[in-house]
Write an enzyme that holds these catalytic residues in place. Sequence first.
Site, short mmCIF file in Angstrom:
data_model
loop_
_atom_site.label_atom_id
_atom_site.label_comp_id
_atom_site.label_asym_id
_atom_site.label_seq_id
_atom_site.Cartn_x
_atom_site.Cartn_y
_atom_site.Cartn_z
N PRO A 98 0.82 -1.21 0.00
CA PRO A 98 0.00 0.00 0.00
C PRO A 98 0.86 1.27 0.00
CG PRO A 98 -0.83 -1.59 1.59
CD PRO A 98 0.49 -2.11 1.11
N GLU A 99 0.57 2.15 -0.94
CA GLU A 99 1.24 3.43 -1.03
C GLU A 99 0.19 4.52 -0.85
OE1 GLU A 99 4.19 3.76 -4.17
OE2 GLU A 99 4.14 1.60 -4.50
N LYS A 106 1.59 7.41 4.22
CA LYS A 106 1.01 6.07 4.27
C LYS A 106 0.26 5.81 5.58
CE LYS A 106 4.81 4.21 1.46
NZ LYS A 106 5.85 3.16 1.39
N ARG A 162 1.07 -10.10 6.52
CA ARG A 162 2.43 -10.18 7.06
C ARG A 162 2.62 -9.48 8.41
NH1 ARG A 162 6.77 -9.04 2.45
NH2 ARG A 162 8.10 -9.77 4.16
N ARG A 168 20.17 16.22 -0.49
CA ARG A 168 20.43 14.80 -0.27
C ARG A 168 21.42 14.26 -1.28
NH1 ARG A 168 17.56 12.49 4.29
NH2 ARG A 168 16.15 14.17 4.91
N ARG A 206 15.06 -2.50 -3.00
CA ARG A 206 13.84 -2.83 -3.72
C ARG A 206 14.13 -3.06 -5.20
NH1 ARG A 206 9.29 -1.37 -1.12
NH2 ARG A 206 8.43 -3.00 -2.46
#
Length: 265
Positions: free
Chosen positions: A2-3, A59, A112, A152, A250
């Site tokens: 889920p995003e 989220k 999970r 960053r 990922r």
Amino acid sequence: MPELPDVEGFRRVLASCGQGRRIERVDVADPGVLRGVSVRRLREELRGRTLAEPKRHGKWLIARTDGGPALLLHFGMTGELLCCPPDDPPHPYDRVLLALSGDRGLRYRDLRKLQGLRLAATEADIDRILDRQGPDALAVDRDTFTQLLAGRRGRIKAVLMDQSVVAGLGNLLTDEILWRARTAPARPANRLGEDDYRRLHSTLRRVLRSSVRDGRVPDRPSWLTGHRDDPDPRCPRCGGHLRRDRIAGRTTVWCPHCQNGAEAG
């Protein structure tokens, strides 16, 4: 996983199913999804409360109650929120069930159990729980977005997925945004130019608006998402072979031809 668009969909479920309804009963089928709150306290604090208008940040879903605590839900990798009659047979992965007035019910379902539910007694508690979250990806303005990325040194894919930088983006959204903005996922964030930041921000807004309407990242034929799981994935823009790499832990899918062809900037 889920995003932001999925969680915005869960917010709508909560609003349509629960807002203005009283919590009649709290059933905890699996305490393993409770974070920092006992089953007993969750029941005592929520039972009899009326659900107020829900909010979302990144989220996180925030289920406030009128004059009472707020329930904060995070869906991890496999969580979802469903509306159904409270007496429907339970699903094996239903972890927490709220029976509501008017024969309505909300179910937190998760395979999970990587995240879960937290209880916040005050607004200060909500702020503390969300303290490390960056601005919501759907609301962040271009100047703030540029400042966050320009400071960053990490690879742009990893930076965009860092919830402390921008809240709400996950693996599918980030790959889609970078593909549409023609930006290689491994380019250092602080080595992009002003035009890159501007293009990324406008692309982010377009992708999010479309995804929110669908309640998920759509797998349309014209989207990268629609091809990332193909046996021989090809770019829907140029027809070239898509590449799979590992970035920020990922699986990352991108087009070396369209996305600048530059991994290191």
